[in-house]
Motif scaffolding. Sequence first.
Motif: not given
Length: 333
Positions: A205-210, A216-224, A273-286
């Motif tokens: 999921g994506v949890f921070d749309l602001s 999202a900025y560091n992942f540069t592969k054109p993967l999906v 290998y998902d540009m939204l990786l941080d969203d799941s990691v950080v939201m699970a932590t919260k």
Amino acid sequence: MPLTSDLSITADKFKPEAISKATHDFNDQLIKIMEGGPKWYEVGAEKYRRMREAGETPLPAPVELEGGRNITLPSREQGRSIPCRVFEPASGKAKGVFYHIHGGGWVLQTERSQDPYLEYVADNCNLTIVSVGYRLAPEHPYPAPNEDCYDIGEYLIDNAEKDYGAPLLFLGGESAGGHLSAVTCFHLLRTRPQFAFRGLILNYGVFDLSNLLPQAYNFTKPLVLDLEIMTKFIEAYVPGKTVAEKRDPEISPFFANLTLMKLPPALFVVGTYDMLLDDSVVMATKWVMAGGEGVLRAYPGAPHGFTLFPPEVGTETVKDAMDDITVFINDRC
């Protein structure tokens, strides 16, 4: 004795060497398939949807299975109904209802876009699946998609046992559907305070749309999914909103005060290998910090959307994730 951290996470799955050759090869093939294909915002959302249904985009057209049943359920607006798709378990006896919210960047896909996934969960977890066809942006921006998801959630809490012979137990979705599942859960905690989910399934999921999170900025592969596509999705869903306005918890659940809620157990599924990786990691932590049960499962090298690929196509990560989803649900039924 060295200090131990109050936060424990296993780094092994996030290392490049953890990615299998089959997953590397699958990702390379996926990148090639996507190369040169039209973007939805280049041809327009409505046209792109028709092209996808006709199999004219890089990814195959959705497969509709005979076991799915199309229904409509009431909305908050008199005279307007909301399309839904229902799968009953092959066993014929459901232990409960799983409320599913599809992904597609709030712009693409429908309740009919992921039949194989829904049928798998229905049959392997003995659940009736109800997938909502919420209104799509840009024709229907926020709050329309949220409202449709809220309306079906409230309807299922009130009527699932009457309609399906079993109560609503689970809620989940993929990508934008993971986002809408989170905000719908928070809404239902307010409007139906006596109700409690057995669990949430929040797939990439994506949890921070602001402003999005660093991956999202560091992942540069054109993967999906990449930064440009994600930005266009957000612009369609919440047009004209400022960064501060997009921090409304009904838009960015990352900013919800989770400590004020009685959180259900939540499974966060994401590929490394998902540009939204941080969203799941950080939201699970919260989630865990707020006293909830948050289970994070990361799959080495898996791209965005990987659970919707057939296991024989999408490498071992698909099977591993589907096995984990099944265990999480069945442990709580």
